[in-house]
Scaffold this motif. Structure first.
Motif, PDB file in Angstrom:
ATOM      1  N   VAL A 439       0.853  -1.187   0.000  1.00  0.00           N
ATOM      2  CA  VAL A 439       0.000   0.000   0.000  1.00  0.00           C
ATOM      3  C   VAL A 439       0.887   1.235   0.000  1.00  0.00           C
ATOM      4  O   VAL A 439       1.782   1.359   0.836  1.00  0.00           O
ATOM      5  N   PHE A 440       0.630   2.158  -0.945  1.00  0.00           N
ATOM      6  CA  PHE A 440       1.449   3.356  -1.106  1.00  0.00           C
ATOM      7  C   PHE A 440       0.860   4.546  -0.363  1.00  0.00           C
ATOM      8  O   PHE A 440      -0.363   4.696  -0.279  1.00  0.00           O
ATOM      9  N   ALA A 504       8.757  -4.321  -3.309  1.00  0.00           N
ATOM     10  CA  ALA A 504       7.592  -3.633  -2.757  1.00  0.00           C
ATOM     11  C   ALA A 504       7.471  -2.215  -3.269  1.00  0.00           C
ATOM     12  O   ALA A 504       6.358  -1.719  -3.486  1.00  0.00           O
ATOM     13  N   VAL A 505       8.587  -1.521  -3.460  1.00  0.00           N
ATOM     14  CA  VAL A 505       8.536  -0.115  -3.874  1.00  0.00           C
ATOM     15  C   VAL A 505       9.850   0.246  -4.559  1.00  0.00           C
ATOM     16  O   VAL A 505      10.850   0.502  -3.901  1.00  0.00           O
ATOM     17  N   GLY A 506       9.820   0.276  -5.890  1.00  0.00           N
ATOM     18  CA  GLY A 506      11.018   0.602  -6.650  1.00  0.00           C
ATOM     19  C   GLY A 506      10.671   1.301  -7.943  1.00  0.00           C
ATOM     20  O   GLY A 506       9.674   0.978  -8.599  1.00  0.00           O
ATOM     21  N   ALA A 549       6.085   3.189   1.424  1.00  0.00           N
ATOM     22  CA  ALA A 549       5.072   2.193   1.087  1.00  0.00           C
ATOM     23  C   ALA A 549       4.992   1.195   2.228  1.00  0.00           C
ATOM     24  O   ALA A 549       5.982   0.920   2.903  1.00  0.00           O
ATOM     25  N   TRP A 550       3.787   0.660   2.414  1.00  0.00           N
ATOM     26  CA  TRP A 550       3.546  -0.260   3.525  1.00  0.00           C
ATOM     27  C   TRP A 550       3.348  -1.669   2.977  1.00  0.00           C
ATOM     28  O   TRP A 550       2.514  -1.891   2.102  1.00  0.00           O
ATOM     29  N   TYR A 697      -2.678 -12.030   3.755  1.00  0.00           N
ATOM     30  CA  TYR A 697      -3.709 -11.937   4.789  1.00  0.00           C
ATOM     31  C   TYR A 697      -4.683 -10.784   4.550  1.00  0.00           C
ATOM     32  O   TYR A 697      -5.735 -10.713   5.180  1.00  0.00           O
ATOM     33  N   GLY A 698      -4.315  -9.840   3.658  1.00  0.00           N
ATOM     34  CA  GLY A 698      -5.179  -8.694   3.398  1.00  0.00           C
ATOM     35  C   GLY A 698      -5.326  -7.793   4.599  1.00  0.00           C
ATOM     36  O   GLY A 698      -6.396  -7.236   4.846  1.00  0.00           O
ATOM     37  N   SER A 699      -4.243  -7.623   5.356  1.00  0.00           N
ATOM     38  CA  SER A 699      -4.317  -6.846   6.598  1.00  0.00           C
ATOM     39  C   SER A 699      -4.127  -5.355   6.390  1.00  0.00           C
ATOM     40  O   SER A 699      -4.334  -4.575   7.316  1.00  0.00           O
ATOM     41  N   LEU A 700      -3.725  -4.927   5.180  1.00  0.00           N
ATOM     42  CA  LEU A 700      -3.462  -3.516   4.933  1.00  0.00           C
ATOM     43  C   LEU A 700      -4.628  -2.877   4.193  1.00  0.00           C
ATOM     44  O   LEU A 700      -5.301  -3.517   3.382  1.00  0.00           O
TER      45      LEU A 700
END
Length: 710
Positions: A439-440, A504-506, A549-550, A697-700
């Protein structure tokens, strides 16, 4: 997240690796226990400095009033005294490499024979001296294995002390003996009830006990004159004289002996071994082949344990030096990097961006990832490449009907192929690659692409943070991301040797990706392989900490193991693939000699050495000074805590999770270095690891506003 085709990999046979590792640990523990017992359970106090516990009167009157050589066998106990005007010179605690040769030289010059009561551990350390004692006609006898107090130790240890000392004597000299002097013993009149019980027990083991009648008290180091005075007979009765050839500085003993022997000879005294002095048959016997072999095995095992401990000590120094070096370099680099936070790479970058999201069974978190991207404050398109998902990921994205979001479906071919597919479909020159569980922040894309204002920048690493940081495991991974990954990235940025832009973020420049032929699927760490290829092609790879980003971290130890195993093994693969950078010039050479060297030292060798620290700590707690060991560990923890506080401040994080850092040292750190050990074993075995996909897990959730992710 996509995965490589299953037919291109095979399962790694883990059992063999762990069996080998377990056997190595068992052997190491055995060597350390042997070394600890033989070197740190040694009775270091002089014989006369320790009084035997218990009440007097336990021994029979005939023994208390009898001679110093005692046979406590069945029936009436017997004792024997030296013949009149006969001195049995005895030396305890040796052999010593400094003082025993001096005493042997002196005795040889005076043509005097003596009896040496030797300690098993000292024989093992200096077997040549034990052989010299026997070869020069002296009598050799037992003084236990570790100078243990036979009166106070448990029965099992008393048996072991006698058995091992006799075994080592046989291995070193080829002879055995029935003479024993218990450490901390004295004259027959001083025998306590517990002393007598011990003497009876040793007699059942086949030993005659030799006490003393006269103590030179050289262990007190009272001076040469006093030692001579203490050693002079008070009458013409025969004596068993106690002296020492080990246990410290024995220069006074040597000097006193050089004067004492001629003086006593002049008075008509003669010198003899203990058995000759009391008229006993020779107590030494030639050892059998089996006994000699058993003794040599014990000696070699002790030598090996000494070598292992020395090796561990040097490895401990190496691990400590590497840890301190890493702490210093990363902190200095982080401080310098923080000062460059507002540095501009060039004019603001405003051109639109293509965001590629490879997806394999990402239905749990893909919606949050997509919504966070379209909420960006920078113009972009989103390309979701569905890599043969079976959970309806593509259908879910299409059902959102979000403008600017495209879905490309392909048969399962692996994450690198999915990213290449997305790159070919991208409309813009700047490309951002995002995992499907990430998640950004609204400004993350804009911040991520600003370094592309400099034409030499080919890729940019963003700041990946753990979103599901609840519970101990989540907090530990949060700490690792902030202290480990992000501090390292600041150092890599300054040194121009960034080895990994995280999946994840690049951000990437399309021309840079096309020049190296896109992504490769020959390693399991496609992001590391890609980054290293860009560095070798001459591109700068930088770190932009403001592009936040998370990401969703593993929520179980099993999932964490599988993820880190893949990361570590893939990194080793990439390092080997790009090893040629070590000898290249220019930007590629910087990456090779700086980046690859750093990875080799601190992400491969240091974790491999980390178990040495733990093993040595346990060894120290058991056999050394536990307070000192704990202080060293606390010092290491203070350094870690200091690094953590600074890293958290740089990242704008609350320091609360750092309270779990001490617990992290007992569980999480061990798991991480076991991952490295297993990865190295796998690499050395030449086995290709199967893709380890992490459960989602879809926790974000996508941030509701520009205030940031909670």
């Amino acid at each position: 997240m996509s995965r490589p085709v299953a037919r291109r990999a095979k399962q790694v046979p883990l059992r063999t690796h762990w069996f080998v590792l377990t056997m190595l640990l068992v052997c190491l523990a055995t060597m350390l226990l042997l070394n600890g017992y033989t070197h740190h359970m040694y009775g270091a106090e002089p014989d006369g400095a320790v009084r035997s516990p218990g009440k007097l009167g336990g021994a029979p009157p005939s023994i208390v009033k009898g001679g110093p050589v005692i046979d406590a066998g069945e029936g009436q106990p017997r004792s024997a005294s030296p013949k009149p005007r006969t001195i049995a010179l005895t030396f305890d605690d040796g052999p010593d490499p400094v003082w025993t040769p001096k005493i042997l030289d002196l005795l040889k010059a005076q043509k005097v024979h003596a009896t040496f009561f030797v300690v098993g551990t000292e024989i093992a350390a200096h077997p040549a001296l034990a052989r010299r004692i026997v070869a020069e006609g002296h009598q050799i006898a037992v003084h236990t294995f570790t100078h243990a107090n036979l009166t106070t130790v448990a029965g099992w240890r008393r048996d072991m002390e006698l058995r091992q000392s006799q075994s080592i004597l046989a291995g070193a000299t080829g002879v055995t003996t029935t003479l024993l002097r218990p450490p901390y013993s004295s004259e027959p009149a001083e025998l306590t009830d517990r002393d007598w019980e011990s003497i009876e027990a040793t007699r059942k083991a086949g030993y005659l006990t030799v006490l003393t009648t006269q103590d030179s008290e050289d262990w007190r180091k009272p001076g040469t004159t006093q030692i001579i005075a203490n050693s002079m007979p008070r009458s013409s009765a025969g004596q068993v004289l106690l002296m020492h050839d080990a246990g410290g500085d024995r220069s006074e003993t040597v000097e006193a002996l050089s004067k004492l022997v001629p003086r006593l000879k002049a008075r008509g005294f003669r010198f003899a071994t203990v058995s000759d002095a009391v008229g006993l048959p020779d107590p030494t016997r030639k050892a059998g082949l089996l006994d000699r072999g058993r003794g040599l095995a014990v000696i070699w095992a002790m030598w090996l344990s000494d070598f292992v401990l020395k090796l561990l000590t040097w490895l401990l120094y190496a691990a400590g030096a590497l840890a301190v070096l890493r702490a210093i370099t990363t902190l200095i680099a982080a401080r310098r990097h923080a000062r460059m936070r507002d540095w501009l790479y060039g004019p603001p970058v405003t051109e639109p961006v293509s965001v590629i999201v490879p997806a394999y069974n990402e239905s749990a978190g893909i919606e949050a990832a997509i919504r966070s991207l379209v909420a960006s404050d920078h113009p972009l398109e989103v390309i979701v490449v569905d890599d043969g998902s079976t959970d309806g990921t593509a259908d879910l994205v299409e059902s959102l009907r979000i403008p600017g979001v495209r879905v490309i479906r392909q048969a399962n071919a692996g994450k690198p192929i999915a990213l290449n597919t997305g790159m070919q479909a991208a409309r813009f020159d700047l490309i951002v690659m995002v995992d499907g569980d990430t998640v950004f922040e609204p400004d993350a894309v804009r911040m991520l692409i600003q370094p592309f204002g400099h034409p030499a920048v080919g890729a940019v690493s963003g700041n990946a943070k753990v979103g599901n940081r609840g519970g101990l495991l989540g907090r530990w991974q949060h700490i690792e991301y902030v202290i480990g990954f992000n501090l390292d990235r600041r150092l890599f940025d300054l040194a121009e040797c960034m080895p990994t832009v995280p999946g994840a973020v690049g951000g990437f420049r399309r021309t840079a990706l096309e020049r190296i032929g896109g992504l490769s699927d020959v390693t399991l760490a496609e992001d590391t392989d890609l980054t290293m290829a860009l560095c070798r092609d001459g591109w700068r790879v930088v770190y932009e900490e403001r592009a936040v980003a998370w990401t969703e971290a593993p929520a179980s130890l099993d999932a964490l193991w599988r993820q880190r195993y893949r990361w570590c093994y893939g990194t080793i693969q990439a390092m080997w693939k790009h090893r040629g950078a070590w000898v290249q010039r220019g930007q590629a050479g910087k990456f090779g000699r700086r980046g690859l060297t750093y990875l080799l030292l601190f992400q491969v060798l240091l974790p491999l050495l980390a178990p040495v620290v733990d093993v040595f700590s346990l060894y120290g707690l058991v056999f050394l000074d536990p307070v000192r060991v704990l202080l060293v560990w606390l010092g290491f923890l203070v350094v870690q805590m200091g690094m953590g506080l600074y890293a958290f401040r740089l990242d704008g994080e609350r320091a609360g999770p750092l309270w779990t850092l001490p617990l992290q040292q007992f569980v999480y750190r061990q798991l991480m270095y076991l991952v490295v050990i297993q990865s190295v074993f796998t690499a050395l075995a030449g086995t290709r690891l199967r893709w380890q996909r992490m459960e989602r897990y879809g926790s974000l959730q996508a941030p509701a506003s520009t205030e940031g992710f909670p």
